[in-house]
Design an enzyme around this catalytic site. Structure first.
Site, PDB file in Angstrom:
ATOM      1  N   GLN A  90      37.435  65.614  83.555  1.00  0.00           N
ATOM      2  CA  GLN A  90      36.582  64.434  83.404  1.00  0.00           C
ATOM      3  C   GLN A  90      35.435  64.481  84.409  1.00  0.00           C
ATOM      4  O   GLN A  90      34.316  64.074  84.111  1.00  0.00           O
ATOM      5  CB  GLN A  90      37.395  63.144  83.562  1.00  0.00           C
ATOM      6  CG  GLN A  90      36.533  61.916  83.279  1.00  0.00           C
ATOM      7  CD  GLN A  90      37.327  60.641  83.178  1.00  0.00           C
ATOM      8  OE1 GLN A  90      38.509  60.650  82.826  1.00  0.00           O
ATOM      9  NE2 GLN A  90      36.692  59.523  83.486  1.00  0.00           N
ATOM     10  N   ARG A 104      52.452  62.197  79.448  1.00  0.00           N
ATOM     11  CA  ARG A 104      52.095  61.827  78.096  1.00  0.00           C
ATOM     12  C   ARG A 104      52.379  62.916  77.089  1.00  0.00           C
ATOM     13  O   ARG A 104      52.378  64.097  77.414  1.00  0.00           O
ATOM     14  CB  ARG A 104      50.619  61.507  78.060  1.00  0.00           C
ATOM     15  CG  ARG A 104      50.432  60.162  77.424  1.00  0.00           C
ATOM     16  CD  ARG A 104      49.107  59.635  77.616  1.00  0.00           C
ATOM     17  NE  ARG A 104      48.073  60.475  77.066  1.00  0.00           N
ATOM     18  CZ  ARG A 104      46.824  60.057  77.014  1.00  0.00           C
ATOM     19  NH1 ARG A 104      46.529  58.881  77.456  1.00  0.00           N
ATOM     20  NH2 ARG A 104      45.899  60.819  76.515  1.00  0.00           N
ATOM     21  N   LYS A 141      49.254  55.442  83.839  1.00  0.00           N
ATOM     22  CA  LYS A 141      50.440  55.775  83.051  1.00  0.00           C
ATOM     23  C   LYS A 141      51.600  55.996  84.009  1.00  0.00           C
ATOM     24  O   LYS A 141      51.420  56.537  85.094  1.00  0.00           O
ATOM     25  CB  LYS A 141      50.217  57.056  82.244  1.00  0.00           C
ATOM     26  CG  LYS A 141      48.981  57.035  81.385  1.00  0.00           C
ATOM     27  CD  LYS A 141      49.181  56.136  80.176  1.00  0.00           C
ATOM     28  CE  LYS A 141      48.057  56.297  79.178  1.00  0.00           C
ATOM     29  NZ  LYS A 141      46.733  56.143  79.807  1.00  0.00           N
ATOM     30  N   LYS A 162      48.878  42.556  78.777  1.00  0.00           N
ATOM     31  CA  LYS A 162      47.652  43.172  78.277  1.00  0.00           C
ATOM     32  C   LYS A 162      47.101  42.386  77.097  1.00  0.00           C
ATOM     33  O   LYS A 162      47.839  41.970  76.229  1.00  0.00           O
ATOM     34  CB  LYS A 162      47.955  44.596  77.807  1.00  0.00           C
ATOM     35  CG  LYS A 162      47.483  45.665  78.768  1.00  0.00           C
ATOM     36  CD  LYS A 162      47.566  47.027  78.106  1.00  0.00           C
ATOM     37  CE  LYS A 162      47.377  48.138  79.119  1.00  0.00           C
ATOM     38  NZ  LYS A 162      47.810  49.430  78.607  1.00  0.00           N
ATOM     39  N   HIS A 170      39.662  48.984  73.666  1.00  0.00           N
ATOM     40  CA  HIS A 170      38.417  49.741  73.762  1.00  0.00           C
ATOM     41  C   HIS A 170      37.187  48.845  73.723  1.00  0.00           C
ATOM     42  O   HIS A 170      36.079  49.302  73.951  1.00  0.00           O
ATOM     43  CB  HIS A 170      38.290  50.715  72.573  1.00  0.00           C
ATOM     44  CG  HIS A 170      39.316  51.800  72.570  1.00  0.00           C
ATOM     45  ND1 HIS A 170      40.265  51.917  71.582  1.00  0.00           N
ATOM     46  CD2 HIS A 170      39.548  52.814  73.438  1.00  0.00           C
ATOM     47  CE1 HIS A 170      41.020  52.969  71.838  1.00  0.00           C
ATOM     48  NE2 HIS A 170      40.623  53.531  72.955  1.00  0.00           N
ATOM     49  N   HIS A 218      40.934  50.039  69.327  1.00  0.00           N
ATOM     50  CA  HIS A 218      41.644  48.761  69.342  1.00  0.00           C
ATOM     51  C   HIS A 218      41.018  47.860  70.392  1.00  0.00           C
ATOM     52  O   HIS A 218      40.028  48.235  71.029  1.00  0.00           O
ATOM     53  CB  HIS A 218      43.146  48.962  69.563  1.00  0.00           C
ATOM     54  CG  HIS A 218      43.483  49.776  70.781  1.00  0.00           C
ATOM     55  ND1 HIS A 218      43.361  49.273  72.050  1.00  0.00           N
ATOM     56  CD2 HIS A 218      43.908  51.056  70.905  1.00  0.00           C
ATOM     57  CE1 HIS A 218      43.707  50.209  72.918  1.00  0.00           C
ATOM     58  NE2 HIS A 218      44.041  51.306  72.251  1.00  0.00           N
ATOM     59  N   ASP A 263      41.008  51.337  86.124  1.00  0.00           N
ATOM     60  CA  ASP A 263      41.904  52.468  86.364  1.00  0.00           C
ATOM     61  C   ASP A 263      41.155  53.799  86.361  1.00  0.00           C
ATOM     62  O   ASP A 263      41.722  54.835  86.664  1.00  0.00           O
ATOM     63  CB  ASP A 263      43.035  52.481  85.329  1.00  0.00           C
ATOM     64  CG  ASP A 263      42.513  52.565  83.902  1.00  0.00           C
ATOM     65  OD1 ASP A 263      41.326  52.229  83.681  1.00  0.00           O
ATOM     66  OD2 ASP A 263      43.271  52.963  83.014  1.00  0.00           O
ATOM     67  N   LYS A 297      47.641  42.909  72.501  1.00  0.00           N
ATOM     68  CA  LYS A 297      48.959  43.346  72.037  1.00  0.00           C
ATOM     69  C   LYS A 297      49.635  42.175  71.341  1.00  0.00           C
ATOM     70  O   LYS A 297      49.609  41.058  71.830  1.00  0.00           O
ATOM     71  CB  LYS A 297      49.831  43.761  73.229  1.00  0.00           C
ATOM     72  CG  LYS A 297      49.372  45.038  73.877  1.00  0.00           C
ATOM     73  CD  LYS A 297      50.003  46.241  73.225  1.00  0.00           C
ATOM     74  CE  LYS A 297      49.565  47.512  73.933  1.00  0.00           C
ATOM     75  NZ  LYS A 297      49.394  48.628  73.033  1.00  0.00           N
ATOM     76  N   THR A 298      50.225  42.446  70.198  1.00  0.00           N
ATOM     77  CA  THR A 298      51.018  41.418  69.540  1.00  0.00           C
ATOM     78  C   THR A 298      52.413  41.979  69.335  1.00  0.00           C
ATOM     79  O   THR A 298      52.664  43.129  69.637  1.00  0.00           O
ATOM     80  CB  THR A 298      50.441  41.068  68.156  1.00  0.00           C
ATOM     81  OG1 THR A 298      50.563  42.220  67.322  1.00  0.00           O
ATOM     82  CG2 THR A 298      49.001  40.651  68.248  1.00  0.00           C
ATOM     83  N   THR A 351      43.247  58.451  71.272  1.00  0.00           N
ATOM     84  CA  THR A 351      44.693  58.393  71.071  1.00  0.00           C
ATOM     85  C   THR A 351      45.075  57.971  69.662  1.00  0.00           C
ATOM     86  O   THR A 351      46.218  58.105  69.271  1.00  0.00           O
ATOM     87  CB  THR A 351      45.341  57.409  72.064  1.00  0.00           C
ATOM     88  OG1 THR A 351      44.565  56.210  72.068  1.00  0.00           O
ATOM     89  CG2 THR A 351      45.360  57.990  73.450  1.00  0.00           C
TER      90      THR A 351
END
Length: 430
Positions: free
Chosen positions: A180, A85, A81, A236, A47, A44, A201, A239-240, A39
């Site tokens: 997949q 997307r 999600k 999560k 991952h 990040h 997930d 995340k900031t 993505t």
RNA sequence: GGGGAGUUACCGAAGCGGUCAAACGGGUCAGACUGUAAAUCUGAUGGCUAUGCCUUCACAGGUUCGAAUCCUGUACUCCCCA
């Protein structure tokens, strides 16, 4: 401790297809795969669990395969999600895949080690399919009623309504799990892959692959999931306010990365140490005990930050991050070079001003704060100074009339401004 | 289409002719405390060449010595009846 038992102790095992997976892994080296969604052009924190899992398997003597979803990334995984997307362009995908590859090489050895790791792009085997072939050979094996029963689909159905065309699910996303699932079959055919793991997930997608392999090949494959990395308040991890915490130094500096982990809540420290680091059990438990005894020392957070920064940015990155930390939270800044300051304050905004503005009466600190973007207006700058929240080179400014002069330079040409506790900006006088 | 209510600063919300740059709450920003935490407490929160000046209360006009407050028109939002 046996390899899989260690994973379980760390809390890295959420669901498994086989309760005896540990024994199965101990039998012989297995080939194992984890998929990544391309993505962005950098990995990040989200991952990190997956990459670390590949690394753990490789170090335990198994062969890891990282699959980058060039094909599936064009479709979009509906799991977890809430809305359809946006699709990525092929060019963007390639850029993203290249970026992610480079980063994974820091974690996994793709060259010399015996169980040679692989990095594959599923577009390579999915791309050549024609639609008709795909429907005949793959689609035939998927009963729609089973697909509809998957959580990732169920959660999205029934949401569609006229008021929100983004709700519900497109046929494209519905097809995602077939792609997949076939990945797993292909990896089994070509590389003898027998095990897939993913975040919790991904359970539905993993089992879809196992089912498909059984129908098409009569193979018996395995899978397991790890828990999602969340904070104690349910949010999560990674995340900031300013967005995701990235592994790429250009997006999140080693300093910022280090700081993120250093500031992890006490409640989350135990979890992070287990899930993300490779520290042995005894050491983690010692850290837990130390944290209970004296939380203020934050030994756990320090270790966590050190381990992860070293892993992601190397020894040099860690040194730079710690050096920057010392300066950011230390005393006055003086007698440094432009180069040193530039490195330490790598992600701090800066502005160039003519050197002449320091001459004579100098540049009023009020104006300097506005120029540097630390205050939206002079009124705000004045307020900050009045309340004792303005600093020049980490030294508090004590009057609204203060001005910057050549003596204010912390290095050859730079003055370090600060507003409040942590907001910095550089002014360059050239 | 008919009737009614509304539009105030970052957000919510008072104000209904002067004492209004506009109460109060949230947010935000600083300070104290602290563990580079949480909680708490304090202060600030339109701009400026700053004991004053300038620009704001949907928009455009008007009444008045004086308007966020009254009048007219325009735009948008909401509610009720068709």
């Amino acid at each position: 401790m046996p390899f899989f038992a260690d994973l379980q102790w760390r809390g890295l095992v959420h669901q498994t297809t086989d309760p005896a997976l540990g024994a199965w892994l101990a039998e012989k080296p297995r080939t194992f795969y984890v998929g990544f969604d391309p993505t962005a052009d950098s990995l990040h924190v989200g991952h990190l669990l997956g990459v670390m899992m590949l690394r753990r398997f490789q170090r335990a003597g198994h062969r890891p395969i990282a699959v980058v979803g060039g094909a599936t990334g064009m479709i979009g995984d509906p799991s977890g999600k809430s809305a359809e997307r946006n699709l990525l362009s092929k060019e963007q995908l390639q850029l993203n895949i290249d970026g992610m590859k480079r980063q994974m090489e820091q974690f996994i050895d793709f060259d010399e080690s015996q169980p040679r790791a692989l990095l594959l792009n599923n577009f390579d085997w999915t791309g050549p399919w024609s639609y008709l072939e795909f429907l005949r050979d793959i689609g035939k094996n998927f009963p729609v009623n089973v697909m509809l029963a998957k959580d990732s689909v169920k959660g999205r159905l029934g949401r569609g309504d006229a008021g929100d065309p983004q709700a519900g699910m497109s046929y494209t996303e519905f097809s995602y799990m077939l792609l997949q699932a076939y990945d797993f079959v292909h990896l089994h055919d070509r590389h003898g892959c027998e095990l897939q793991a993913g975040g919790s997930d991904q359970w539905g997608n993993i089992t879809a692959g196992i089912d498909l392999a059984r129908r098409m090949r009569g193979a018996h494959l395995q899978g397991f999931t790890w828990p999602l990395l969340t904070k104690s308040d349910g949010a999560k991890m990674g995340k900031t306010e300013s967005g995701a915490v990235w592994l790429a130094a250009e997006r999140t500096s080693p300093y910022a990365f280090y700081q993120y982990w250093f500031n992890v809540d006490d409640a989350d420290a135990a979890n992070c140490l287990r899930l993300l680091t490779e520290l042995p059990q005894a050491e983690i438990e010692a850290l837990d005990a130390a944290r209970v005894a004296d939380a203020a020392k934050r030994e756990s957070q320090r270790r966590l930050a050190e381990e992860l920064t070293k892993l992601v940015h190397g020894e040099a990155g860690l040194t730079a991050a710690k050096q920057a930390t010392d300066i950011f939270f230390g005393a006055e800044i003086s007698s440094l070079s432009d180069k040193e300051l530039g490195q330490i304050f790598a992600d701090v905004p800066s502005k160039d001003l003519p050197a002449a503005s320091l001459q004579g009466a100098g540049l009023p600190v009020i104006d300097a704060l506005v120029e540097a973007g630390l205050a939206a207006s002079k009124g705000e700058a004045r307020r900050t100074v009045t309340q004792g929240g303005a600093y020049v080179n980490n030294r508090r400014v004590d009057g609204v009339d203060a001005a910057l002069t050549p003596a204010s330079l912390a290095s050859e040409t730079v003055v370090v401004l600060r507003s409040g506790k942590k907001k910095y900006a550089l002014l360059r006088f050239a």
